[in-house]
Design a protein around this motif. Structure first.
Motif, PDB file in Angstrom:
ATOM      1  N   ASP A 104       0.849  -1.190   0.000  1.00  0.00           N
ATOM      2  CA  ASP A 104       0.000   0.000   0.000  1.00  0.00           C
ATOM      3  C   ASP A 104       0.886   1.241   0.000  1.00  0.00           C
ATOM      4  O   ASP A 104       2.011   1.232   0.512  1.00  0.00           O
ATOM      5  N   ILE A 105       0.395   2.342  -0.583  1.00  0.00           N
ATOM      6  CA  ILE A 105       1.275   3.485  -0.825  1.00  0.00           C
ATOM      7  C   ILE A 105       0.790   4.788  -0.201  1.00  0.00           C
ATOM      8  O   ILE A 105       1.488   5.804  -0.286  1.00  0.00           O
ATOM      9  N   ASP A 106      -0.388   4.790   0.428  1.00  0.00           N
ATOM     10  CA  ASP A 106      -0.921   6.049   0.943  1.00  0.00           C
ATOM     11  C   ASP A 106      -0.429   6.350   2.353  1.00  0.00           C
ATOM     12  O   ASP A 106       0.021   5.465   3.082  1.00  0.00           O
ATOM     13  N   ALA A 107      -0.518   7.617   2.727  1.00  0.00           N
ATOM     14  CA  ALA A 107      -0.105   8.088   4.049  1.00  0.00           C
ATOM     15  C   ALA A 107      -1.333   8.476   4.861  1.00  0.00           C
ATOM     16  O   ALA A 107      -2.477   8.382   4.394  1.00  0.00           O
ATOM     17  N   LEU A 108      -1.086   8.926   6.077  1.00  0.00           N
ATOM     18  CA  LEU A 108      -2.154   9.290   7.007  1.00  0.00           C
ATOM     19  C   LEU A 108      -2.225  10.796   7.203  1.00  0.00           C
ATOM     20  O   LEU A 108      -1.201  11.485   7.131  1.00  0.00           O
TER      21      LEU A 108
END
Length: 419
Positions: A104-108
């Motif tokens: 997975d490649i998304d951040a918070l």
């Protein structure tokens, strides 16, 4: 304008100070690849960490990953959503066996307070769940496999967007056909409780479900001196807040361990006025797939029962998230073998079923697979959980992850085909 929190900046270790804990374990081409490319791999990770992007906005991240793959001759295709990508290495054509590796490649939407010299440069956004490590591991694994003299089959890399949203970006990836011809799929997730050099795995469920619940109440409002003449909306909210978790525990199989926790309550302003509207939001986590499948209908019935005597109207929005990740037996054997090949028997650790959720579960509705936990604790600093502004990952885990993914793919393709 928002700013990053104050932090003490530390000096980053050089590539020479980040050893490959599996060095010499082979295969020879993998040893050679990591010996030459680890300094570059660390620059990838540090760039991705410093430039995080939230779910469904990972455009620069996608472009960066595609650029690194292309420089080594690996073609990739961007997913239909516009972020995330898929790439293949190895032989192609009809009948070629394919194993998939996913990151997975998304951040918070969280600020970073790690003090790292390559900390997030984006105010209020950070890789506090280790997705920068996940995508670096997959990028390294795909390019390592590209360097192999020969592969016994095809390996597909899935760089998935939007894991941190509900219901999860994996649904879109699966709908795009990315796993339609895949034999098995594997993934790693950072674990700040496991020391670096260890990878944890278990047979069966390794994560929980997650669903989002939003309840809006409306009533006529009135004076707190005369609650009998109106609908006491605050009392109704309190009834659901305390009553629903209790009723759920009596109406659902206790072995599923339902965890209903409220995260937001909004209603009223004046102490002597009963408000006309209120809002309640929370999450429901369940440890068994069977109970998850009946949860929405049960929640709707219970809310209606609780509010029936209280003369308020309600609107329930139930956003179904993802099922638990249930590791398949043969896939666990193959991934466990990949861990042993990567760092030896001592590196293979047991782990537990987490109450956290992971949309990797969506792929397992289409293809057998397994997820393991990659140890990222350096053994020195105080342990902090995922989604903390102080979360850090020991960079020695990156080579461990690359070796694990590569060897799991090789073991799968070299073994007998399923069925």
């Amino acid at each position: 304008m928002s700013v990053l929190p104050e932090r003490t900046i530390r000096t980053a270790p050089s590539a020479a100070e980040v050893p490959d804990l599996g060095e010499g374990r082979g295969p020879l081409w993998l040893d050679a690849f990591l010996a030459v490319r680890m300094p570059e791999i660390l620059t990838w990770r540090r760039h991705l960490h410093a430039h995080p992007e939230i779910s469904n906005s990972e455009f620069a991240t996608t472009a960066y990953l595609r650029r690194q793959l292309g420089r080594s001759g690996v073609d990739s295709r961007i997913l239909p959503t516009g972020t995330g990508l898929v790439c293949d290495v190895g032989p192609s054509g009809p009948g070629v066996r394919t194993v998939a590796l996913r990151a997975d490649i998304d951040a918070l939407p969280l600020p970073e307070a790690s003090g790292l010299p390559f900390a997030s440069t984006v105010p209020g956004v950070s890789h506090a769940c280790g997705h920068d490590v996940h995508q670096t591991v997959l990028l390294g694994a795909m390019l390592a496999l590209q360097s192999a003299p020969e592969l016994p089959g095809r390996v597909r890399g899935i760089f998935q967007p939007a894991e941190e949203t509900q219901p999860g970006g994996a649904y879109g990836v699966a709908a795009s056909g990315a796993v339609a011809d895949v034999e098995r799929i594997f993934a790693l997730h950072c674990d700040p409780r496991l020391p670096v050099g260890e990878v944890g795995i278990r047979l069966g469920a390794i994560t929980s479900t997650i669903d989002l619940i939003e309840l809006r109440l409306t009533g006529s409002g009135g004076h707190t001196a005369r609650p009998h003449l109106t609908a006491d909306l605050i009392y109704a909210l309190g009834t659901v807040i305390t009553g629903l978790p209790g009723m759920l525990s009596r109406r659902m199989d206790p072995r599923s361990a339902p965890i209903l926790v409220w995260g937001a309550v909004r209603a009223g302003e004046a102490p002597n006025a009963i408000p006309r509207s209120g809002l309640l939001r929370g999450t429901l986590r369940i440890m068994q797939r069977e109970s998850w499948d009946i949860a929405e209908a049960l929640i709707r019935d219970l809310v209606t029962e609780l509010l029936a005597p209280l003369r308020v109207d309600h609107q329930l929005t139930y956003l179904r998230g993802v099922p638990p990740v249930v590791n398949e037996e043969r896939s666990v054997e193959l991934l466990s073998g990949g861990i042993r090949d990567a760092v030896g028997v001592a590196g293979l650790a047991d782990t537990y079923q987490s109450t956290g959720a992971e949309d990797f579960a969506v792929y397992l509705d289409h293809v057998p697979g397994a997820l393991a936990r990659l140890g990222v604790w350096d053994g020195v600093r105080q342990q902090v959980d995922l989604h903390s502004p102080h979360f850090e990952a020991d960079e020695r885990a990156i080579a461990v992850g690359i070796r694990t993914m590569v060897n799991a793919a090789l073991r799968t393709l070299a073994g007998p085909a399923p069925g």
